[in-house]
Design a protein around this motif. Structure first.
Motif, short mmCIF file in Angstrom:
data_model
loop_
_atom_site.label_atom_id
_atom_site.label_comp_id
_atom_site.label_asym_id
_atom_site.label_seq_id
_atom_site.Cartn_x
_atom_site.Cartn_y
_atom_site.Cartn_z
N SER A 240 0.81 -1.30 0.15
CA SER A 240 0.14 -0.09 0.12
C SER A 240 0.92 1.21 0.02
O SER A 240 1.95 1.24 0.51
N PHE A 241 0.53 2.24 -0.62
CA PHE A 241 1.24 3.50 -0.57
C PHE A 241 1.24 3.76 0.64
O PHE A 241 2.66 4.36 1.07
N ASP A 242 0.42 4.14 1.49
CA ASP A 242 0.78 4.69 3.04
C ASP A 242 1.72 3.54 3.68
O ASP A 242 2.39 4.04 4.60
N GLY A 243 1.67 2.36 3.53
CA GLY A 243 2.64 1.51 4.05
C GLY A 243 4.19 1.70 3.89
O GLY A 243 4.89 1.68 4.60
N LEU A 245 5.16 4.54 2.64
CA LEU A 245 5.58 5.83 3.01
C LEU A 245 6.13 5.71 4.66
O LEU A 245 7.03 6.26 5.08
N LYS A 246 5.35 4.82 5.51
CA LYS A 246 5.51 4.69 6.82
C LYS A 246 6.95 4.03 6.92
O LYS A 246 7.80 4.17 7.88
N HIS A 272 -2.16 8.35 -3.16
CA HIS A 272 -3.18 9.66 -2.92
C HIS A 272 -2.22 10.82 -3.06
O HIS A 272 -1.03 10.48 -2.91
N PHE A 274 -0.34 13.93 -1.57
CA PHE A 274 0.68 14.13 -0.15
C PHE A 274 -0.10 15.18 0.67
O PHE A 274 -0.56 16.35 0.15
N THR A 275 -0.33 15.13 1.77
CA THR A 275 -0.56 16.07 2.72
C THR A 275 0.50 16.62 3.73
O THR A 275 0.47 17.53 4.45
N ASN A 276 1.56 15.67 3.72
CA ASN A 276 2.82 16.17 4.55
C ASN A 276 3.95 16.01 3.79
O ASN A 276 4.58 15.26 3.09
N ASP A 279 6.82 13.47 4.39
CA ASP A 279 6.39 12.16 3.61
C ASP A 279 6.85 12.30 2.15
O ASP A 279 7.54 11.42 1.47
#
Length: 336
Positions: A240-243, A245-246, A272, A274-276, A279
Motif C-alpha cells: 500500500s502507498f501509505d505502508g 511511506l511509513k 493519493h 500528499f498532505t505531509n 513524507d
C-alpha cells in the motif's frame, strides 16, 4: 523462475536494509542507465545551443585536468577545481556527469549529495575524508542543500579534497550562488555557500525535459496493481502507498538503494495526494533510487504525477517535486 510460473509478490515493508561504510563507498558509481555514457553519445538539442556548449566545456574540463598532471604546481594553468552543471531536469546533466566519470582515469566516485552526507554519517567525518582523499575525481549528482548543517559539512569536505588535488564535478537545478534561497535563512551560512560557489565553474544548460518531449505525457495509473504485477517476471513487490511511506520514515534515505536491490518492478495500491511535506520529500528520494535502478512502477489510485499538491509544487522544494514527477512519468510510461 519458470517462464510460466506465477509471480508471487514480496513486500517492501518487510525489507530491513543495512549498509556499511565500505558498501556505501562501493556504491559510488553512476546509475546503470548511464553505464555507457560518453561525451560523444550525448545528443545536444540544436534548439538549445547551451547543450552543445556544455559538452565542449566538459571536454575542456577533462582535458585541463589531464594536462595539469603533466605540469608542476607552479606551471599548471590556473583553473577552478570544479565544474558545476546548472539546468532544469531532463536536459542531460547526469549523462554528462557520468560521461566525465567514465572518461576520467584513476580512482573516482559518483554519488548523489545525500549519499555523500550519509557516508559521513555512517563512518564519521575524518574517516570519510580519508576514504575519499586521493581520488582523481568526485562527482556529486543532485546537489541540493536542504539543511544548513549539510552545507557546512559538504563545503568543508570539498575544501579538504580540493586541497589534496581532487577535481569536483556536480549537477543541480540551482546555481551554486543561489543554494539555500527560499528554503531557510541563508544569512546564517552565507560564508559557506560563497566558499562552495567559488570552487566551481558554472555551466548553464537550457532545454526541454527529454522524458516529457511528447506533449501531454503523464504518469500511467493501473486499475489493479496486483493483477498488473502478476504479469511481470522476476522479483516484484506489492504494498500500500501509505505502508511504503511509513516504512520509508524508518529507513535512512542512504539505504533506499539496498531497499530496492534485486527488485524488477514494484506495485502500489491506494496512491493519493500528499498532505505531509516530510513524507513527500522522502518519497522523492525513493523515486530517485527507483529511477537510477530503472525499476518500473505499477500504481493504482491517484496518478503518480499528481501526488504533489499545488502548494508543494509552488514552494521551496518545487524543483525536487518536478524532477520526481518527470521520473515517475518515465517509470510508468511502459505500463499501459
Amino acid at each position: 523462475m519458470s517462464a510460466t510460473a506465477p509471480t508471487t509478490p514480496e513486500r517492501l515493508v518487510d525489507r530491513i536494509p543495512s549498509l556499511t561504510g565500505a558498501q556505501m563507498l562501493a556504491e559510488l558509481v553512476p546509475p546503470r542507465q548511464f553505464t555507457g555514457a560518453t561525451l560523444e553519445s550525448y545528443r545536444p538539442d540544436r534548439d538549445y545551443p547551451s547543450q552543445g556548449a556544455a559538452v565542449a566545456a566538459m571536454r575542456h574540463f577533462l582535458t585541463s585536468a589531464q594536462k595539469a598532471k603533466l605540469f608542476s604546481r607552479k606551471k599548471a594553468p590556473v583553473a577552478k577545481p570544479g565544474v558545476y552543471l546548472d539546468g532544469g531536469f531532463g536536459v542531460g546533466k547526469t549523462h554528462l556527469l557520468a560521461a566525465l566519470w567514465h572518461q576520467t582515469a584513476g580512482r573516482k566516485y559518483f554519488g548523489t549529495f545525500i549519499e555523500y552526507t550519509a557516508l559521513v554519517g555512517a563512518v564519521g567525518y575524518a574517516p570519510a575524508v580519508q576514504l575519499l582523499k586521493g581520488a582523481t575525481l568526485v562527482c556529486i549528482d543532485e546537489f541540493e542543500l536542504d539543511d544548513p548543517g549539510d552545507t557546512r559539512l559538504i563545503s568543508r569536505l570539498l575544501s579538504e579534497l580540493v586541497a589534496s588535488g581532487t577535481k569536483i564535478a556536480a549537477t543541480s537545478n540551482t546555481p551554486p550562488n543561489a543554494l539555500g534561497e527560499g528554503r531557510f535563512a541563508a544569512q546564517d551560512f552565507l560564508r559557506e555557500i560563497d566558499s562552495l560557489s567559488a570552487k566551481f565553474e558554472t555551466i548553464r544548460i537550457d532545454g526541454l525535459d527529454y522524458r516529457r518531449r511528447d506533449t501531454g505525457a503523464h504518469a500511467i495509473a493501473v486499475d489493479d496493481a496486483a493483477a498488473a504485477i502478476s504479469a511481470v517476471q522476476g522479483v516484484v513487490t506489492l504494498d500500500s502507498f501509505d505502508g511504503v511511506l511509513k516504512h520509508l520514515a524508518g529507513v535512512h534515505p542512504s539505504r533506499y538503494v539496498k531497499l530496492i536491490e534485486g527488485i524488477d518492478a514494484i506495485a502500489l495500491t491506494g496512491v493519493h495526494e500528499f498532505t505531509n511535506q516530510t513524507d513527500a520529500l522522502r518519497f522523492v528520494a525513493f523515486v530517485d533510487r527507483l529511477y537510477d535502478a530503472q525499476i518500473p512502477v505499477y500504481a493504482e489510485g491517484t496518478p503518480l504525477d499528481a501526488v504533489f499538491p499545488d502548494d508543494m509544487l509552488d514552494g521551496g522544494y518545487s524543483k525536487k517535486y518536478l524532477r520526481a514527477v518527470s521520473r515517475l512519468i518515465a517509470l510508468t510510461s511502459n505500463n499501459a
